[in-house]
Design a protein around this motif. Structure first.
Motif, mmCIF file in Angstrom:
data_model
loop_
_atom_site.group_PDB
_atom_site.id
_atom_site.type_symbol
_atom_site.label_atom_id
_atom_site.label_comp_id
_atom_site.label_asym_id
_atom_site.label_seq_id
_atom_site.Cartn_x
_atom_site.Cartn_y
_atom_site.Cartn_z
ATOM 1 N N ARG A 139 -64.089 -16.167 -116.044
ATOM 2 C CA ARG A 139 -62.729 -15.908 -116.511
ATOM 3 C C ARG A 139 -62.166 -17.119 -117.243
ATOM 4 O O ARG A 139 -61.586 -16.993 -118.331
ATOM 5 C CB ARG A 139 -61.839 -15.552 -115.326
ATOM 6 C CG ARG A 139 -60.402 -15.185 -115.711
ATOM 7 C CD ARG A 139 -59.551 -14.885 -114.484
ATOM 8 N NE ARG A 139 -60.071 -13.760 -113.722
ATOM 9 C CZ ARG A 139 -60.735 -13.872 -112.559
ATOM 10 N NH1 ARG A 139 -60.945 -15.074 -112.022
ATOM 11 N NH2 ARG A 139 -61.168 -12.810 -111.921
ATOM 12 N N ALA A 140 -62.324 -18.299 -116.639
ATOM 13 C CA ALA A 140 -61.809 -19.505 -117.279
ATOM 14 C C ALA A 140 -62.524 -19.795 -118.594
ATOM 15 O O ALA A 140 -61.899 -20.147 -119.596
ATOM 16 C CB ALA A 140 -61.948 -20.698 -116.331
ATOM 17 N N LEU A 141 -63.846 -19.628 -118.592
ATOM 18 C CA LEU A 141 -64.604 -19.891 -119.813
ATOM 19 C C LEU A 141 -64.170 -18.948 -120.925
ATOM 20 O O LEU A 141 -64.027 -19.365 -122.087
ATOM 21 C CB LEU A 141 -66.101 -19.740 -119.536
ATOM 22 C CG LEU A 141 -67.030 -19.895 -120.747
ATOM 23 C CD1 LEU A 141 -66.817 -21.232 -121.437
ATOM 24 C CD2 LEU A 141 -68.489 -19.732 -120.314
ATOM 25 N N ALA A 142 -63.930 -17.692 -120.602
ATOM 26 C CA ALA A 142 -63.469 -16.740 -121.611
ATOM 27 C C ALA A 142 -62.141 -17.186 -122.210
ATOM 28 O O ALA A 142 -61.904 -17.047 -123.413
ATOM 29 C CB ALA A 142 -63.347 -15.345 -121.001
ATOM 30 N N GLY A 143 -61.264 -17.750 -121.371
ATOM 31 C CA GLY A 143 -59.994 -18.265 -121.862
ATOM 32 C C GLY A 143 -60.181 -19.440 -122.807
ATOM 33 O O GLY A 143 -59.490 -19.548 -123.832
ATOM 34 N N PHE A 144 -61.110 -20.331 -122.469
ATOM 35 C CA PHE A 144 -61.388 -21.476 -123.351
ATOM 36 C C PHE A 144 -61.860 -20.987 -124.716
ATOM 37 O O PHE A 144 -61.411 -21.472 -125.764
ATOM 38 C CB PHE A 144 -62.477 -22.368 -122.750
ATOM 39 C CG PHE A 144 -62.096 -23.087 -121.490
ATOM 40 C CD1 PHE A 144 -60.860 -22.922 -120.896
ATOM 41 C CD2 PHE A 144 -63.004 -23.942 -120.876
ATOM 42 C CE1 PHE A 144 -60.526 -23.587 -119.727
ATOM 43 C CE2 PHE A 144 -62.684 -24.617 -119.711
ATOM 44 C CZ PHE A 144 -61.444 -24.435 -119.135
ATOM 45 N N LEU A 145 -62.802 -20.043 -124.701
ATOM 46 C CA LEU A 145 -63.382 -19.548 -125.947
ATOM 47 C C LEU A 145 -62.340 -18.803 -126.783
ATOM 48 O O LEU A 145 -62.322 -18.910 -128.013
ATOM 49 C CB LEU A 145 -64.581 -18.652 -125.647
ATOM 50 C CG LEU A 145 -65.782 -19.364 -125.005
ATOM 51 C CD1 LEU A 145 -66.819 -18.345 -124.550
ATOM 52 C CD2 LEU A 145 -66.401 -20.368 -125.961
ATOM 53 N N VAL A 173 -65.959 -26.271 -126.730
ATOM 54 C CA VAL A 173 -66.575 -25.847 -125.481
ATOM 55 C C VAL A 173 -68.031 -26.308 -125.477
ATOM 56 O O VAL A 173 -68.846 -25.839 -126.285
ATOM 57 C CB VAL A 173 -66.491 -24.316 -125.312
ATOM 58 C CG1 VAL A 173 -67.180 -23.888 -124.018
ATOM 59 C CG2 VAL A 173 -65.031 -23.866 -125.303
ATOM 60 N N ILE A 174 -68.340 -27.270 -124.624
ATOM 61 C CA ILE A 174 -69.705 -27.784 -124.501
ATOM 62 C C ILE A 174 -70.137 -27.696 -123.047
ATOM 63 O O ILE A 174 -69.305 -27.828 -122.151
ATOM 64 C CB ILE A 174 -69.815 -29.240 -125.032
ATOM 65 C CG1 ILE A 174 -68.820 -30.179 -124.308
ATOM 66 C CG2 ILE A 174 -69.636 -29.286 -126.523
ATOM 67 C CD1 ILE A 174 -68.987 -31.643 -124.658
ATOM 68 N N PRO A 175 -71.443 -27.458 -122.812
ATOM 69 C CA PRO A 175 -72.489 -27.152 -123.786
ATOM 70 C C PRO A 175 -72.292 -25.768 -124.401
ATOM 71 O O PRO A 175 -71.532 -24.945 -123.883
ATOM 72 C CB PRO A 175 -73.755 -27.193 -122.933
ATOM 73 C CG PRO A 175 -73.300 -26.771 -121.575
ATOM 74 C CD PRO A 175 -71.935 -27.390 -121.423
ATOM 75 N N HIS A 176 -72.989 -25.525 -125.506
ATOM 76 C CA HIS A 176 -72.913 -24.232 -126.170
ATOM 77 C C HIS A 176 -73.524 -23.163 -125.276
ATOM 78 O O HIS A 176 -74.612 -23.337 -124.733
ATOM 79 C CB HIS A 176 -73.675 -24.297 -127.493
ATOM 80 C CG HIS A 176 -73.766 -22.985 -128.199
ATOM 81 N ND1 HIS A 176 -72.661 -22.320 -128.679
ATOM 82 C CD2 HIS A 176 -74.839 -22.204 -128.490
ATOM 83 C CE1 HIS A 176 -73.040 -21.199 -129.247
ATOM 84 N NE2 HIS A 176 -74.358 -21.092 -129.142
ATOM 85 N N VAL A 177 -72.811 -22.070 -125.097
ATOM 86 C CA VAL A 177 -73.312 -20.966 -124.279
ATOM 87 C C VAL A 177 -73.206 -19.668 -125.071
ATOM 88 O O VAL A 177 -72.259 -19.472 -125.838
ATOM 89 C CB VAL A 177 -72.536 -20.829 -122.953
ATOM 90 C CG1 VAL A 177 -72.784 -22.013 -122.046
ATOM 91 C CG2 VAL A 177 -71.045 -20.665 -123.197
ATOM 92 N N THR A 178 -74.175 -18.807 -124.904
ATOM 93 C CA THR A 178 -74.166 -17.505 -125.562
ATOM 94 C C THR A 178 -74.080 -16.363 -124.559
ATOM 95 O O THR A 178 -73.808 -15.224 -124.933
ATOM 96 C CB THR A 178 -75.438 -17.321 -126.413
ATOM 97 O OG1 THR A 178 -76.595 -17.481 -125.574
ATOM 98 C CG2 THR A 178 -75.483 -18.358 -127.530
ATOM 99 N N GLU A 179 -74.291 -16.666 -123.298
ATOM 100 C CA GLU A 179 -74.289 -15.648 -122.253
ATOM 101 C C GLU A 179 -72.867 -15.247 -121.891
ATOM 102 O O GLU A 179 -71.951 -16.066 -121.885
ATOM 103 C CB GLU A 179 -75.000 -16.208 -121.016
ATOM 104 C CG GLU A 179 -75.076 -15.255 -119.842
ATOM 105 C CD GLU A 179 -75.751 -15.894 -118.635
ATOM 106 O OE1 GLU A 179 -75.737 -15.273 -117.563
ATOM 107 O OE2 GLU A 179 -76.276 -17.016 -118.768
ATOM 108 N N ASN A 180 -72.687 -13.964 -121.596
ATOM 109 C CA ASN A 180 -71.414 -13.482 -121.050
ATOM 110 C C ASN A 180 -71.488 -13.525 -119.531
ATOM 111 O O ASN A 180 -72.397 -12.948 -118.927
ATOM 112 C CB ASN A 180 -71.136 -12.055 -121.518
ATOM 113 C CG ASN A 180 -70.816 -11.990 -122.995
ATOM 114 O OD1 ASN A 180 -70.135 -12.859 -123.530
ATOM 115 N ND2 ASN A 180 -71.321 -10.961 -123.671
ATOM 116 N N PHE A 181 -70.535 -14.214 -118.914
ATOM 117 C CA PHE A 181 -70.542 -14.383 -117.463
ATOM 118 C C PHE A 181 -69.513 -13.454 -116.824
ATOM 119 O O PHE A 181 -68.408 -13.284 -117.348
ATOM 120 C CB PHE A 181 -70.225 -15.829 -117.091
ATOM 121 C CG PHE A 181 -71.276 -16.816 -117.515
ATOM 122 C CD1 PHE A 181 -72.310 -17.163 -116.657
ATOM 123 C CD2 PHE A 181 -71.227 -17.403 -118.776
ATOM 124 C CE1 PHE A 181 -73.279 -18.073 -117.040
ATOM 125 C CE2 PHE A 181 -72.191 -18.325 -119.166
ATOM 126 C CZ PHE A 181 -73.221 -18.651 -118.300
#
Length: 266
Positions: A139-145, A173-181
């Motif tokens: 959830r937090a990562l989605a907000g960052f992106l 946002v590092i490291p680069h991620v492509t996966e949906n969590f």
């Protein structure tokens, strides 16, 4: 060990001028300015010998003194909170063993984040600077992106080595991620929490160094330590279910007010 906690605050924020005096509505409808909520957060930290607000602005000074804060006036030439902390520490006689920088735009900082930094410096006598990092969930990562896609400068992220020494901090946002969590799943991205604990020697040296190209590009004060090859210890902390966010942009006001309401903070 004696510990000073400094809340650096300025009026002329480049992204959000005057944000230190912005009112934030709590759970009961009470309004308190950002600087007062940051002071309230600082007063919850155990093991701190003295708490001061450091500012160069009379409006912030008057507001802070009005709710009972001790204020140290600093010069308007300070480039960032670390330089302001160094000046405040000098003004108080430079006699503390550890200086904590609890930035004035982070009123939701849990007290145990700060306590963990102080404990790490006490446990590692050779460490000079410590700062907390928080593993994000989906959830937090989605907000960052989403912030980055919208062109907003939101959270800072950090990467570090196996000994927890920082490798880099970025507003990307590092490291680069492509996966949906999934929303509650852990991710490999760490949110850097803008709190620092310094040894006085490292803090005193900082204003004498010129800002390097990475600090200027990212606008992140902690990169000055890395560009001078001075180690920064990343201390992983646990939010314990508590929400955390910093006030970086006007859009963050409603987000923080929602969090204050959900956590029952007046």
């Amino acid at each position: 060990m004696s510990t000073l906690l400094v809340i650096p605050a300025r009026y002329a924020s480049s992204r959000y001028p005057g944000k230190a005096l912005v009112p934030l509505t709590g759970a009961t409808g009470a309004k308190k300015t950002l600087i007062q909520r940051s002071w309230d957060a600082a007063r919850q930290v155990s093991g701190i010998d003295r708490v001061v607000v450091a500012t160069d602005d009379a409006r912030i000074r008057d507001m802070a003194q009005g709710f009972g804060a001790e204020v140290v006036m600093t010069s308007d030439t300070c480039e960032n909170g670390t330089e302001r902390c160094a000046e405040a520490h000098d003004a108080l006689g430079a006699r503390f063993d550890i200086v904590v920088n609890l930035q004035g735009d982070a009123p939701l900082t849990p007290p145990w984040f700060v306590e963990a930094l102080v404990a790490e410096l006490e446990a590692h006598p050779t460490a000079e600077v410590a700062t907390p990092v928080l593993r994000t969930n989906g959830r937090a990562l989605a907000g960052f992106l989403e912030d980055r896609r919208a062109g907003r400068v939101g959270a800072t992220t950090a990467v570090f080595g196996i000994e927890k020494q920082a490798l880099y901090f970025s507003k990307e946002v590092i490291p680069h991620v492509t996966e949906n969590f999934p929303p509650d799943a852990d991710t490999p991205v760490f949110h850097h929490v803008g709190v620092y604990a310094y040894r006085p020697s490292a803090l005193a040296a900082y204003p004498r160094w010129q800002a390097g190209p990475l600090e200027r590009l990212e606008g992140l004060e902690q990169l000055r330590f890395l560009e001078r090859e001075r180690p920064v210890l990343c201390v992983e902390v646990d939010a314990r279910g508590r929400q955390f966010w910093e006030l970086n942009n006007p859009e963050d006001v409603s987000r923080i007010e929602t969090m204050l309401a959900e956590m029952g903070i007046e």
